[in-house]
Design a protein around this motif. Structure first.
Motif, PDB file in Angstrom:
ATOM      1  N   ILE A  77      -2.189   2.541  10.497  1.00 11.69           N
ATOM      2  CA  ILE A  77      -1.639   1.466   9.746  1.00 11.69           C
ATOM      3  C   ILE A  77      -0.166   1.746   9.384  1.00 11.69           C
ATOM      4  CG2 ILE A  77      -2.060  -0.453   8.317  1.00 11.69           C
ATOM      5  CD1 ILE A  77      -4.680  -0.586   8.801  1.00 11.69           C
ATOM      6  N   ARG A  90      -8.449  -1.346   9.033  1.00 14.93           N
ATOM      7  CA  ARG A  90      -9.087  -0.723   9.930  1.00 14.93           C
ATOM      8  C   ARG A  90     -10.479  -0.940  10.150  1.00 14.93           C
ATOM      9  NH1 ARG A  90      -5.740   3.569   7.540  1.00 14.93           N
ATOM     10  NH2 ARG A  90      -7.299   4.030   6.134  1.00 14.93           N
ATOM     11  N   ALA A 144       0.938  -7.806   5.912  1.00 11.01           N
ATOM     12  CA  ALA A 144       0.644  -6.731   4.898  1.00 11.01           C
ATOM     13  C   ALA A 144       0.138  -7.458   3.675  1.00 11.01           C
ATOM     14  CB  ALA A 144       1.587  -5.793   4.811  1.00 11.01           C
ATOM     15  N   LYS A 179      -6.209  -0.826   3.328  1.00 14.67           N
ATOM     16  CA  LYS A 179      -5.735  -0.410   4.712  1.00 14.67           C
ATOM     17  C   LYS A 179      -7.325  -0.046   5.342  1.00 14.67           C
ATOM     18  CE  LYS A 179      -2.206   2.332   4.031  1.00 14.67           C
ATOM     19  NZ  LYS A 179      -1.162   3.404   4.277  1.00 14.67           N
ATOM     20  N   TRP A 189       0.819  -1.229   0.073  1.00 16.65           N
ATOM     21  CA  TRP A 189      -0.035   0.081   0.069  1.00 16.65           C
ATOM     22  C   TRP A 189       0.922   1.147   0.042  1.00 16.65           C
ATOM     23  CZ3 TRP A 189      -1.568  -3.055   4.789  1.00 16.65           C
ATOM     24  CH2 TRP A 189      -2.416  -4.062   4.309  1.00 16.65           C
ATOM     25  N   ASP A 242      -1.841   8.880   3.494  1.00 17.03           N
ATOM     26  CA  ASP A 242      -3.384   8.552   3.755  1.00 17.03           C
ATOM     27  C   ASP A 242      -3.890   9.940   4.258  1.00 17.03           C
ATOM     28  OD1 ASP A 242      -2.952   5.858   3.036  1.00 17.03           O
ATOM     29  OD2 ASP A 242      -2.747   5.339   5.322  1.00 17.03           O
TER      30      ASP A 242
END
Length: 377
Positions: free
Chosen positions: A341, A280, A266, A276, A198, A204
Motif C-alpha cells: 500500500i 491489507r 487514504a 494499512k 500513514w 513498513d
C-alpha cells in the motif's frame, strides 16, 4: 530543488533558444537511432564531458557492475548505466536514483530470470520515497502516472534504454511481449508522503521514514478505481478487492498487487480508524472468486507442475490450495502481505489504482537506499 516550471514568461521565439549547430545534433541523434539505441523516441547526444558529470554523482568505479543477466551472459557497468541515463534526458543529479533502482532490481531478481522478456508484456515500476523527491522535483501528486515531469519520465527511461542497449531487450527480438504496456515508456512515481495519513511504504519494511529509497516491482497493468460515492471503508475495501480479484489477472494460482491510494481514499480509511494493516486484511478477505466463477473462465484448477490455473479437465490439472483446504470462495492472495500500500496522486477526487504485480507474494518488496553523491572534487 529541480523544477519543471518555466519562470520566463516571454514567448518562445527563435531568440529564446541557445545557438547550437542543429545539423550536428540531428546527425548524432540519427546515428543513435540507426543503431537501435533508442526506445523509439529521440535521445540526447552524450559527450565525455557530460558523462563525467554523471559519474561524479557516485563514488563507485565506472567499471563496477550494477546489474547482470546471466541467462543472456550480459552485464551493465556504472559507466553504461550513466551513458543511458544521459541519453534518456536525465540530469546528472538524478543518477543516484537510477543506481538505487538497479540495486533494487538485483534484490528483486525477476529481471535476472527473464521476466522483462515475458510474453505477458511486463514492465518495472519505480516508487521513490524520501527527501530526494523534492530535491529532484519528482511528481507524487496530480497526474502521478502521467506525463509532464522530467525526473519521473527520464529516471525510468534510463532503465528502459539500459535494458535495450546493455541487455539487448529490443521488441520483436529478446523482448517477446505479445502486446506490451504503456509502462514500457515510463513508470516512475513518488509517494505523496505529505498527504498520507500513514508512514511511507519503505517504513513498513524497516527503513527510516525520512530516508530516500527506491522500491521496484514488476507490473502487468494499472487499473483505476472510481469510488466517489461512499464514505464507508468496508465498501471501498470491497471495491478495491473486486478490482484486484478479476479473473483475467489470474495466471498463477494466486496473484499480488500494490494498491496506490489517492489521498482522499487514504483519508477515508484513516478517519474510520483503519491502518494499512487493516486495509491489507480486508482486501485479502474480500479478494476472492467463487469456484463457479473460476470454472466459467476455465481457471478452477491448477497445473500440478507449474501451478498455473487450468480447467479441471486438463491432463495436468490438480486441486488448488484453497480446494485442498475446503475454502470457498477462493482467495486470490496467499496472505495480506501479498498486498503493498502506497499513497500517491492529488486529493481532488475519490480515485485510486490497483497495480497488478508479479510478487512479492508475502515477502518484502525490493527496496534500495539512494546514496548521497560524494563531495565535489
Amino acid at each position: 530543488m529541480v523544477t519543471h516550471e518555466r519562470t520566463d514568461d516571454r514567448p518562445l521565439g527563435p531568440s529564446a533558444f541557445p545557438l547550437v549547430d542543429l545539423e550536428d545534433i540531428r546527425r548524432v541523434m540519427e546515428f543513435y537511432a540507426d543503431r537501435g539505441w533508442t526506445d523509439g523516441l529521440p535521445v540526447m547526444p552524450v559527450t565525455e564531458s557530460y558523462l563525467s558529470e554523471f559519474l561524479a554523482q557516485t563514488d563507485r568505479s565506472p567499471d563496477d557492475v550494477v546489474f547482470s543477466m546471466a541467462h543472456l551472459n550480459r552485464t551493465c557497468s556504472v559507466r553504461a548505466a550513466a551513458i543511458n541515463a544521459a541519453m534518456a534526458g536525465c540530469l546528472p543529479e538524478y543518477f543516484p536514483v537510477v543506481l538505487a533502482a538497479w540495486e533494487a532490481f538485483t534484490l528483486e531478481g525477476y529481471a535476472t530470470k527473464g521476466l522483462w522478456q515475458s510474453t505477458t508484456g511486463t514492465a518495472p515500476l519505480l516508487l521513490v520515497n524520501g527527501p530526494v523527491r523534492d530535491r529532484l522535483g519528482l511528481n507524487s501528486r496530480g497526474n502521478v502516472f502521467g506525463s509532464g515531469f522530467r525526473a519521473n519520465a527520464t529516471i525510468w527511461r534510463a532503465i528502459r534504454l539500459t535494458a535495450i542497449n546493455a541487455f539487448g531487450l529490443h521488441p520483436h527480438q529478446l523482448d517477446q511481449a505479445t502486446q506490451g504496456t504503456p509502462a514500457k515508456y515510463s513508470a516512475c512515481i513518488a509517494e505523496n508522503e505529505e498527504d498520507s495519513p500513514w508512514s511511507p511504504l519503505p517504513a513498513d519494511f524497516g527503513f527510516a521514514a525520512d530516508q530516500s529509497t527506491v522500491t521496484v516491482m514488476v507490473t502487468r497493468s494499472v487499473v483505476h478505481i472510481e469510488a466517489r460515492h461512499t464514505t464507508d471503508p468496508e465498501q471501498l475495501g470491497r471495491d478495491i478487492a473486486g478490482t484486484l480479484a478479476r479473473t483475467g489477472a489470474l495466471v498463477h494460482e494466486t496473484i499480488s498487487g500494490c494498491i496506490v491510494l489517492g489521498p482522499e481514499h487514504a483519508g477515508l480509511f484513516a478517519r474510520a480508524g483503519w491502518t494499512k494493516t487493516d486495509v491489507r486484511g480486508a482486501v485479502y478477505e474480500y479478494a476472492a472468486n467463487t469456484r463457479a466463477e473460476l470454472a466459467a473462465v476455465g481457471k478452477e484448477a491448477v497445473s500440478r507442475t507449474t501451478r498455473w490455473r487450468l480447467p479441471a479437465d486438463h491432463p495436468e490439472a490438480t486441486t488448488d490450495a484453497a480446494g485442498e483446504a475446503g475454502r470457498e470462495p477462493v482467495p486470490v492472495l496467499t496472505s495480506p502481505d501479498a498486498v503493498l500500500i502506497a499513497v500517491a496522486g492529488a486529493g481532488n477526487a475519490g480515485v485510486s489504482a490497483v497495480i497488478e504485480t508479479f510478487g512479492p507474494r508475502g515477502g518484502p518488496p525490493a527496496i534500495a537506499p539512494v546514496q548521497e553523491p560524494p563531495p565535489a572534487r
